[in-house]
Design an enzyme around this catalytic site. Structure first.
Site, PDB file in Angstrom:
ATOM      1  N   GLU A 137      -2.437  33.888 -34.912  1.00 45.96           N
ATOM      2  CA  GLU A 137      -1.234  33.354 -35.542  1.00 45.96           C
ATOM      3  C   GLU A 137      -1.383  31.890 -35.886  1.00 45.96           C
ATOM      4  OE1 GLU A 137       2.243  36.039 -33.908  1.00 45.96           O
ATOM      5  OE2 GLU A 137       1.753  34.420 -32.545  1.00 45.96           O
ATOM      6  N   CYS A 167       0.131  24.395 -37.595  1.00 42.19           N
ATOM      7  CA  CYS A 167      -0.309  24.587 -36.207  1.00 42.19           C
ATOM      8  C   CYS A 167      -1.221  25.812 -36.217  1.00 42.19           C
ATOM      9  CB  CYS A 167       0.923  24.810 -35.330  1.00 42.19           C
ATOM     10  SG  CYS A 167       0.517  25.249 -33.644  1.00 42.19           S
ATOM     11  N   CYS A 215      -6.440  33.751 -25.027  1.00 41.49           N
ATOM     12  CA  CYS A 215      -6.945  32.563 -24.332  1.00 41.49           C
ATOM     13  C   CYS A 215      -7.269  32.912 -22.897  1.00 41.49           C
ATOM     14  CB  CYS A 215      -5.907  31.446 -24.367  1.00 41.49           C
ATOM     15  SG  CYS A 215      -6.493  29.944 -23.549  1.00 41.49           S
ATOM     16  N   CYS A 228      -2.730  30.403 -18.524  1.00 41.61           N
ATOM     17  CA  CYS A 228      -1.608  29.637 -17.952  1.00 41.61           C
ATOM     18  C   CYS A 228      -0.415  30.559 -17.705  1.00 41.61           C
ATOM     19  CB  CYS A 228      -1.217  28.501 -18.886  1.00 41.61           C
ATOM     20  SG  CYS A 228      -2.574  27.351 -19.144  1.00 41.61           S
ATOM     21  N   CYS A 284       2.468  30.772 -20.525  1.00 43.22           N
ATOM     22  CA  CYS A 284       2.086  30.865 -21.940  1.00 43.22           C
ATOM     23  C   CYS A 284       1.870  32.316 -22.374  1.00 43.22           C
ATOM     24  CB  CYS A 284       0.811  30.063 -22.167  1.00 43.22           C
ATOM     25  SG  CYS A 284       0.168  30.197 -23.838  1.00 43.22           S
ATOM     26  N   CYS A 337       6.022  26.683 -29.329  1.00 45.03           N
ATOM     27  CA  CYS A 337       4.871  26.480 -28.442  1.00 45.03           C
ATOM     28  C   CYS A 337       4.845  27.519 -27.334  1.00 45.03           C
ATOM     29  CB  CYS A 337       5.000  25.136 -27.729  1.00 45.03           C
ATOM     30  SG  CYS A 337       4.280  23.807 -28.607  1.00 45.03           S
TER      31      CYS A 337
HETATM   32  N1  SAH Z   1      -4.744  25.562 -25.190  1.00 44.05           N
HETATM   33  C1  SAH Z   1      -4.289  24.294 -25.626  1.00 44.05           C
HETATM   34  C2  SAH Z   1      -3.572  24.338 -26.962  1.00 44.05           C
HETATM   35  C3  SAH Z   1      -2.645  25.492 -27.198  1.00 44.05           C
HETATM   36  S1  SAH Z   1      -1.199  25.513 -26.186  1.00 44.05           S
HETATM   37  C4  SAH Z   1      -3.426  23.642 -24.560  1.00 44.05           C
HETATM   38  O1  SAH Z   1      -3.067  24.303 -23.601  1.00 44.05           O
HETATM   39  O2  SAH Z   1      -3.141  22.448 -24.720  1.00 44.05           O
HETATM   40  C5  SAH Z   1      -0.203  24.253 -26.971  1.00 44.05           C
HETATM   41  C6  SAH Z   1       0.893  23.683 -26.102  1.00 44.05           C
HETATM   42  O3  SAH Z   1       1.892  24.658 -25.820  1.00 44.05           O
HETATM   43  C7  SAH Z   1       0.408  23.153 -24.756  1.00 44.05           C
HETATM   44  O4  SAH Z   1       0.875  21.850 -24.546  1.00 44.05           O
HETATM   45  C8  SAH Z   1       1.067  24.082 -23.761  1.00 44.05           C
HETATM   46  O5  SAH Z   1       1.304  23.436 -22.534  1.00 44.05           O
HETATM   47  C9  SAH Z   1       2.339  24.457 -24.495  1.00 44.05           C
HETATM   48  N2  SAH Z   1       2.980  25.684 -24.017  1.00 44.05           N
HETATM   49  C10 SAH Z   1       2.373  26.806 -23.618  1.00 44.05           C
HETATM   50  N3  SAH Z   1       3.289  27.735 -23.256  1.00 44.05           N
HETATM   51  C11 SAH Z   1       4.512  27.175 -23.447  1.00 44.05           C
HETATM   52  C12 SAH Z   1       5.863  27.642 -23.273  1.00 44.05           C
HETATM   53  N4  SAH Z   1       6.125  28.870 -22.857  1.00 44.05           N
HETATM   54  N5  SAH Z   1       6.865  26.787 -23.574  1.00 44.05           N
HETATM   55  C13 SAH Z   1       6.595  25.537 -24.029  1.00 44.05           C
HETATM   56  N6  SAH Z   1       5.344  25.060 -24.240  1.00 44.05           N
HETATM   57  C14 SAH Z   1       4.310  25.875 -23.945  1.00 44.05           C
HETATM   58 FE1  SF4 Z   2      -4.492  28.864 -23.251  1.00 42.51          FE
HETATM   59 FE2  SF4 Z   2      -1.832  28.960 -23.477  1.00 42.51          FE
HETATM   60 FE3  SF4 Z   2      -2.966  27.706 -21.412  1.00 42.51          FE
HETATM   61 FE4  SF4 Z   2      -3.149  26.619 -23.883  1.00 42.51          FE
HETATM   62  S1  SF4 Z   2      -1.262  26.922 -22.673  1.00 42.51           S
HETATM   63  S2  SF4 Z   2      -4.778  26.853 -22.335  1.00 42.51           S
HETATM   64  S3  SF4 Z   2      -3.268  28.528 -25.105  1.00 42.51           S
HETATM   65  S4  SF4 Z   2      -3.096  29.915 -21.853  1.00 42.51           S
END
Ligand code: SAH
Ligand code: SF4
Length: 372
Positions: free
Chosen positions: A113, A126, A133, A137, A140, A356
Site C-alpha cells: 500500500e 507515503c 514487516c 511491533c 502496528c 499510520c
Molecule cells: N517501519 C518504520 C516505518 C513504517 S511505520 C518504522 O517503524 O518507523 C511508520 C510509523 O507509524 C512509525 O512511526 C510507527 O511507530 C507508526 N505506527 C505504527 N503503528 C501505528 C498505530 N497503530 N498508530 C499510530 N502510529 C503507528
Molecule cells: Fe514494521 Fe510496523 Fe514496526 Fe514499522 S511500526 S517496524 S512497519 S511493524
C-alpha cells in the site's frame, strides 16, 4: 523470475533489473548505468540511455509509443526487450479528508500500500519498502500481514510514479515519506537505490530534504546510512521511554536498546538546521504517563530533535487504545514546558484505514477502481 542478473553488458558491469518470465526487462527501478547497458546490448548510441532515463522518471512516459523523440524502429526494438511497468493498482480508497490509499499488487502475488496525502503547499506520498514487516511491533497492523518480502527498487519508486500518474491536478512538488509498510533499513540496498533514483537531477529530482526515512531503530542500518553521500531526513520510532516497555512494543529493542539507538542518533550527521524527528505513538496505559513525558525530556536532552506525538490509530487487528484527548494534550504540555518541540500528528485517512500503522493490504468495500 524477478531480479535477474544480466552480466557484462558494458565492461565488467553486472546489473539487476526486474525481468518477467518472457524475458522482458522492467525499466522502472533501473539506474542510468543499467539503462546504458541495455542500450549497448541493443547496439544503440550511449546518449539514448539518458533520454530513456529522463523519459521514465522525469517525463513519466509509460509506453514506448510515447517516446516520440525516438525513431520507430528503436521504439520497436525497445518494446521487444523492455517494458515500463508500474505496480498494478488493485483498488483506491478515497477518504473524506482527501487522503487516498492505494492497494497495489506486485510480482503477481504480494499486496502493498501507499498513501497519497494532499496538503495545501505540497502533496505527500507515503510509500512502502516491504510487503509486511518482520519487526512485529505490537501496535502496528502491518506486522499482521502474513506474506512478507522485500520490495525491489522498482517496486518502491514505482509507487511514486503510480501515485503521480493518478493525480487530478498538474505536476506538483512531492514530499516522500518512507513510512508505509515495512522497515526500510531491513531492505537497505533496494531502499538506497530507490533514494538515488528519486533524487537524480536527470529524473524525478526530488531534494533529499523532501524525503524522510522512518525506522524502528535498526542500529547497524543507521550506522551505514550515516556513511552515505545521500542522506534523507531521519525519523526514529521511539515509542517508549524504558527498555521494559519498548521491548514489549518493538521486539528489536531487545537487540538494540534505547541507549544504543540514541547513541547511534547522536553520531548521525545532520546538515545545519536539520533535526531528527522522534516519533512517539501514544498508547493508553502503556506509555502515556507523565513520568514517560519527563523521561523523554531527559533521554532527548542535547539532541537536535523534534517530537511527533501520534495518538495510536485504533484498528480491529490491534488490542490497544489511544489515550483520551486530555492525556495527549497533557503529555505534550510537559514536553513543551521543558522546551522540547512537540507536535501532535492527527491521523489522515483514518476512515479508509490509511493512517499510520493501519496499512495491512486489506480490501474494503467502497474502493474506487482506477480509471473509473
Ligand atoms: N517501519 C518504520 C516505518 C513504517 S511505520 C518504522 O517503524 O518507523 C511508520 C510509523 O507509524 C512509525 O512511526 C510507527 O511507530 C507508526 N505506527 C505504527 N503503528 C501505528 C498505530 N497503530 N498508530 C499510530 N502510529 C503507528
Ligand atoms: Fe514494521 Fe510496523 Fe514496526 Fe514499522 S511500526 S517496524 S512497519 S511493524
Amino acid at each position: 523470475m524477478w531480479a535477474d542478473v544480466i552480466p557484462e553488458a558494458e565492461g565488467d558491469m553486472v546489473f539487476q533489473m526486474n525481468e518477467d518470465t518472457s524475458g522482458t526487462l522492467n525499466l522502472v527501478g533501473a539506474s542510468l548505468a543499467e539503462i546504458e547497458a541495455l542500450v549497448a546490448e541493443l547496439g544503440e548510441a550511449r546518449f539514448r540511455a539518458r533520454q530513456l532515463f529522463a523519459g521514465i522518471y522525469r517525463r513519466r512516459l509509460r509506453g514506448w509509443e510515447m517516446f516520440t523523440d525516438l525513431a520507430r524502429p528503436l521504439r520497436e526494438k525497445l518494446g521487444q526487450r523492455a517494458a515500463i511497468a508500474y505496480p498494478e493498482v488493485v483498488s483506491v480508497f478515497q477518504s473524506a479528508d482527501g487522503t487516498r490509499r492505494y492497494l497495489f499488487e506486485v510480482g503477481g502475488s504480494h499486496r502493498i500500500e501507499s498513501v497519497f496525502i494532499p496538503e495545501e503547499k505540497r502533496d505527500t506520498a507515503c510509500i512502502s519498502t516491504q510487503a509486511g514487516c518482520a519487526v512485529g511491533c505490537l501496535f502496528c497492523a502491518t506486522a499482521k500481514v502474513p506474506r512478507r518480502r522485500n520490495l525491489s527498487a522498482g517496486e518502491i519508486i514505482g509507487q511514486i510514479l503510480a501515485l503521480q500518474a493518478d493525480r487530478d491536478s498538474g505536476p506538483r512538488r512531492f514530499n516522500i515519506v518512507l513510512m508505509g509498510m515495512g522497515e526500510p533499513l531491513l531492505n537497505y540496498d533496494n531502499v538506497m537505490k530507490a533514494l538515488q533514483l528519486m533524487t537524480d537531477p536527470l529524473g524525478m529530482a526530488v531534494s533529499h530534504r523532501r524525503i524522510t526515512l522512518s525506522t524502528s531503530g535498526i542500529v547497524p542500518g543507521l550506522e551505514r546510512l550515516a556513511q552515505e553521500k545521500l542522506i534523507p531526513n531521519l525519523a526514529i520510532s521511539l515509542n517508549a521511554t524504558t527498555d521494559a516497555v519498548r521491548d514489549r512494543l518493538i521486539p528489536i529493542n531487545r537487540k538494540w536498546n534505547i541507549a544504543a539507538l540514541l547513541d547511534a542518533c547522536s553520531r548521525f550527521p545532520l546538515e545545519p538546521r536539520r533535526r531528527i524527528t522522534f516519533e512517539y505513538v501514544l498508547i493508553e496505559g502503556v506509555n502515556d504517563f507523565p513520568e514517560d513525558a519527563l523521561r523523554l525530556v531527559r533521554l532527548l536532552k542535547g539532541a537536535k530533535k523534534k517530537v511527533n506525538l501520534i495518538p495510536l490509530n485504533a484498528d480491529p487487528l490491534i488490542p490497544l487504545k489511544p489515550p483520551a484527548e486530555e492525556s495527549v494534550l497533557a503529555f505534550q504540555r510537559i514536553l513543551l514546558d521543558h522546551h522540547l518541540t512537540a507536535y501532535i500528528r492527527r491521523p489522515r485517512g483514518e476512515d479508509v484505514s490509511a493512517a499510520c500503522g493501519m496499512l495491512a493490504a486489506r480490501d474494503l468495500p467502497g474502493a474506487i477502481l482506477k480509471d473509473l
